[in-house]
Design an enzyme around this catalytic site. Structure first.
Site, PDB file in Angstrom:
ATOM      1  N   GLY A  54     -23.667 -33.806 -48.920  1.00 35.72           N
ATOM      2  CA  GLY A  54     -24.315 -34.502 -47.813  1.00 35.72           C
ATOM      3  C   GLY A  54     -23.405 -35.493 -47.115  1.00 35.72           C
ATOM      4  N   HIS A  68     -17.581 -30.655 -42.758  1.00 36.63           N
ATOM      5  CA  HIS A  68     -18.676 -29.817 -43.255  1.00 36.63           C
ATOM      6  C   HIS A  68     -19.154 -28.858 -42.160  1.00 36.63           C
ATOM      7  CE1 HIS A  68     -19.351 -33.538 -45.856  1.00 36.63           C
ATOM      8  NE2 HIS A  68     -19.178 -32.588 -46.756  1.00 36.63           N
ATOM      9  N   GLY A  92     -13.726 -26.245 -48.818  1.00 31.20           N
ATOM     10  CA  GLY A  92     -12.637 -26.773 -48.002  1.00 31.20           C
ATOM     11  C   GLY A  92     -11.336 -26.869 -48.787  1.00 31.20           C
ATOM     12  N   LYS A 106      -9.415 -29.090 -48.249  1.00 26.34           N
ATOM     13  CA  LYS A 106      -9.275 -30.534 -48.437  1.00 26.34           C
ATOM     14  C   LYS A 106      -9.303 -30.864 -49.927  1.00 26.34           C
ATOM     15  CE  LYS A 106     -12.097 -34.623 -47.550  1.00 26.34           C
ATOM     16  NZ  LYS A 106     -12.809 -34.544 -48.823  1.00 26.34           N
TER      17      LYS A 106
HETATM   18  P1  AMP Z   1     -18.320 -32.741 -50.259  1.00 28.77           P
HETATM   19  O1  AMP Z   1     -19.617 -32.945 -49.532  1.00 28.77           O
HETATM   20  O2  AMP Z   1     -17.343 -33.851 -50.054  1.00 28.77           O
HETATM   21  O3  AMP Z   1     -18.523 -32.342 -51.694  1.00 28.77           O
HETATM   22  O4  AMP Z   1     -17.645 -31.488 -49.563  1.00 28.77           O
HETATM   23  C1  AMP Z   1     -18.325 -30.267 -49.449  1.00 28.77           C
HETATM   24  C2  AMP Z   1     -17.340 -29.222 -49.007  1.00 28.77           C
HETATM   25  O5  AMP Z   1     -16.814 -29.568 -47.740  1.00 28.77           O
HETATM   26  C3  AMP Z   1     -16.138 -29.065 -49.965  1.00 28.77           C
HETATM   27  O6  AMP Z   1     -15.823 -27.699 -50.103  1.00 28.77           O
HETATM   28  C4  AMP Z   1     -15.054 -29.830 -49.239  1.00 28.77           C
HETATM   29  O7  AMP Z   1     -13.754 -29.363 -49.566  1.00 28.77           O
HETATM   30  C5  AMP Z   1     -15.398 -29.535 -47.801  1.00 28.77           C
HETATM   31  N1  AMP Z   1     -14.852 -30.555 -46.887  1.00 28.77           N
HETATM   32  C6  AMP Z   1     -15.099 -31.881 -46.931  1.00 28.77           C
HETATM   33  N2  AMP Z   1     -14.388 -32.524 -45.966  1.00 28.77           N
HETATM   34  C7  AMP Z   1     -13.686 -31.562 -45.312  1.00 28.77           C
HETATM   35  C8  AMP Z   1     -12.756 -31.590 -44.224  1.00 28.77           C
HETATM   36  N3  AMP Z   1     -12.394 -32.722 -43.634  1.00 28.77           N
HETATM   37  N4  AMP Z   1     -12.218 -30.417 -43.827  1.00 28.77           N
HETATM   38  C9  AMP Z   1     -12.572 -29.255 -44.441  1.00 28.77           C
HETATM   39  N5  AMP Z   1     -13.423 -29.167 -45.473  1.00 28.77           N
HETATM   40  C10 AMP Z   1     -13.987 -30.307 -45.901  1.00 28.77           C
END
Ligand code: AMP
Length: 335
Positions: free
Chosen positions: A31, A37, A150, A152
């Site tokens: 979230g 995202h 990602g 990332k």
């Molecule tokens: P999170 O909500 O931080 O757990 O991220 C959910 C997904 O979004 C994960 O697969 C992350 O690697 C991806 N994600 C988060 N930030 C970015 C970004 N700036 N660029 C690409 N993917 C992202």
């Protein structure tokens, strides 16, 4: 778009799609959705096509936090999240409570034991086990044909690929490119905790990583590359390096020598750096340089590294990965 808070609702909605063998594309998130995202969700929509379905999970997974204050202060923007999902063409949002997700008597976890030993895995004990466990559950609940993550979170992506391979999950894993702000800072939910000044300071990490990448490519020995990067980071007052490694892109194991950069490109190499700046909230930062001039930078924030380093309740940590990839394999490499 439909939103579900229980496993039963989610499974009931997906049943018809599984019966028709539709494409089911899952995007797991915690979230506080942002443009990074959004890009994953849009990619999922394209992948699913008109007939397939896109499932976004929004769940701040408590068992992947090894720091309770990080969990408590993790940004939450439920209304905006639904808007982002709707705008990206998501069909189903799964947003369970921790109690819905986990039995109070939970006694099984999924543990990756090789790739998790270094970098963020070493700095945040239990983190990747929490990630693998929740993803195993999501894969079982959603039974996706595809899931998107990602780049990332480079180490996380590598670990997920291993988990899918080793546990035979019938899901195809896709890595999505990093989405950044104009100054190179990657979008990250935890960035909401950083001040404008702190975000500016984080840019030094990118500079240090670019320098390290260029030196490594030019054949400079590993120790010197690391020393130069450390010096650049150290020039920012109050910084403390938690780790600085040059690792194999597939095994995440540290390299000792830069004997033949071209050969290492074939094998795959990543430069990883973690920095704490006392007085700030913790951040991770990964820079990945694609083949040619396409440069990417990853930044996310948290508090774990600083705490693991036994130092401060609040700190800024930056993890940077520089690598160059071969497009075919989607694995980042230095050349
Ligand atoms: P999170 O909500 O931080 O757990 O991220 C959910 C997904 O979004 C994960 O697969 C992350 O690697 C991806 N994600 C988060 N930030 C970015 C970004 N700036 N660029 C690409 N993917 C992202």
């Amino acid at each position: 778009m439909q939103t579900f808070s229980t496993k039963a609702q989610l499974k009931a909605a997906l049943l018809k799609h599984h019966r028709k063998h539709d494409h089911v594309v899952l995007v797991p998130t915690m979230g506080a959705l942002h443009d990074g995202h959004r890009a994953l969700l849009e990619q999922a929509r394209k992948l699913a096509g008109e007939d397939g379905v896109v499932v976004a999970s929004i769940f701040v997974n408590p068992i992947q936090f090894n720091n309770s204050s990080d969990l408590q202060t993790y940004p939450r923007t439920p209304e905006k999240d639904l808007e982002v999902c709707e705008g990206a063409g998501v069909d189903y949002v799964f947003s369970p409570s921790p109690e819905e997700m986990y039995s109070g008597e939970r006694s099984i976890t999924v543990e990756e034991s090789f790739l998790s030993a270094t970098l963020c895995g070493a700095s945040r004990p239990g983190h990747f086990s929490g990630v693998c466990t929740v993803l195993a559950k999501l894969f079982n609940l959603v039974q996706p044909t595809d899931a998107i993550f990602g780049k990332k979170d480079y180490q996380q992506l590598a670990i997920i690929r291993h988990m899918v391979r080793d546990l035979d999950f019938p899901v195809h894993i896709h890595g999505a490119e990093i989405v950044r702000h104009g100054n190179g800072l990657a979008y990250s939910s935890r960035n909401a905790r950083l001040t404008a000044e702190q975000k500016e300071q984080a840019v030094v990490i990118r500079k240090a990583m670019l320098q390290a990448r260029d030196e490594f490519r030019a054949g400079t020995d590993v120790r010197t590359v690391k020393e130069h990067a450390a010096a650049m980071i150290g020039a920012v007052p109050g910084t403390r390096i938690d780790y600085l490694e040059i690792v194999d892109a597939e095994t995440m194991q540290p390299l000792e020598e830069n004997r033949n950069p071209a050969l290492m490109a074939a094998a795959g190499t990543v430069i990883a750096l973690a920095v704490s700046i006392p007085g700030m909230s913790w951040a991770t930062d990964k820079i990945q340089a694609l083949t040619g001039s396409d440069l990417t930078l990853k930044v996310s924030t948290g508090q774990t590294v600083a705490l693991c380093a036994g130092a401060l309740a609040i700190a800024l940590a930056v993890i940077a990965l520089v690598s160059v990839s071969t497009a075919q394999r989607g694995i980042r490499r230095i050349e």
